[in-house]
Motif scaffolding. Sequence first.
Motif, PDB file in Angstrom:
ATOM      1  N   SER A  67       0.819  -1.220   0.000  1.00 32.76           N
ATOM      2  CA  SER A  67       0.000   0.000   0.000  1.00 32.76           C
ATOM      3  C   SER A  67       0.851   1.268   0.000  1.00 32.76           C
ATOM      4  O   SER A  67       0.310   2.375  -0.072  1.00 32.76           O
ATOM      5  CB  SER A  67      -0.928   0.016   1.221  1.00 32.76           C
ATOM      6  N   ASP A 101      -5.093   3.785  10.867  1.00 30.74           N
ATOM      7  CA  ASP A 101      -6.411   3.180  10.672  1.00 30.74           C
ATOM      8  C   ASP A 101      -6.346   1.922   9.814  1.00 30.74           C
ATOM      9  O   ASP A 101      -7.263   1.097   9.855  1.00 30.74           O
ATOM     10  CB  ASP A 101      -7.364   4.182  10.020  1.00 30.74           C
ATOM     11  N   SER A 102      -5.277   1.781   9.038  1.00 33.38           N
ATOM     12  CA  SER A 102      -5.214   0.651   8.113  1.00 33.38           C
ATOM     13  C   SER A 102      -4.000  -0.248   8.305  1.00 33.38           C
ATOM     14  O   SER A 102      -3.987  -1.380   7.817  1.00 33.38           O
ATOM     15  CB  SER A 102      -5.226   1.154   6.661  1.00 33.38           C
ATOM     16  N   ALA A 142      -3.281  -4.897   8.414  1.00 37.48           N
ATOM     17  CA  ALA A 142      -4.555  -4.324   8.858  1.00 37.48           C
ATOM     18  C   ALA A 142      -4.842  -4.762  10.290  1.00 37.48           C
ATOM     19  O   ALA A 142      -4.535  -5.893  10.673  1.00 37.48           O
ATOM     20  CB  ALA A 142      -5.674  -4.767   7.933  1.00 37.48           C
TER      21      ALA A 142
END
Length: 292
Positions: A67, A101-102, A142
């Motif tokens: 990511s 958050d991820s 995650a």
Amino acid sequence: MSIASAPSARLPHLGILRFSGADAHSFLQGQISNDTQRLTENIPVFAAYSSPQGRVLALIYLLPHSSGVAAILPREILQLTLERMRKYILRAKVRIEDAGDSLIVAGRVGALPESTLSYVERDGIGMAPVGRDPNRLWIIGAPDKIDAAVDAASATRFEQAWRLADIQAGLPQVYTATSEAFVAQMLNLDLLDGISFSKGCYTGQEIIARTQHLGRIKRRMFHLQLPAGEWSIGQALHLSDGRQGRLTEVIESDGRVEALAVLNVEPTPPAAGEASLNDLVAAAELPLPYSF
């Protein structure tokens, strides 16, 4: 890739900055002390992010997550580091964000399943060795995937054990109390593959290069055993052998206090009024797994 087969838990004191976009690697190349080209070969990168005056603002571990480049650093300096780096974006095609958050950080004690020192990732969960220690691994991914695979109940105890392992491995960390206190070599980054002296320009490079080429470095990071007492990161130390400096990390475990501290290599007598005999600390120097 099994995580649950070895002791593992979240590391709540650490967070992740994510760098994404076409210019993420080149942007980081101009900001940190190590070579980000290594990330393209799935090699984790340990580096200093320094001020223009060469003082270390943060120490970061870079992992090439799918990511974006994930930079692991203490949560307490994450937001300030984010704000400082964003000032240098200018026209670069890069996005810098708190990835909390991820993506979260966990650790694992146990050898990497593949016989390699590279970063590996499957189903969004990335793993990489911590520095030169093949028996401790970073895990990023995650929150739901990480929490399903690690021992959530032991996070606090695991964090203490992880930081103690960093001390014993001679791996430095920078927190709020020590940000901008040291040049990279004082934290032994030149001995830990944390500085590239062949890459192009980056913020703070002039001071770091000058420090390296002027000769012997006058302050280094040492591994100490301290007497029982109240100790804190950033605290000044005046050792009974004449060396002086500051604590960079300290952990008490089973009645034993171990620490990393940046000290003068050569003893220097305290200046008048600086420390009385009662203030001097009788610390035992413990070995590091590398030499100056």
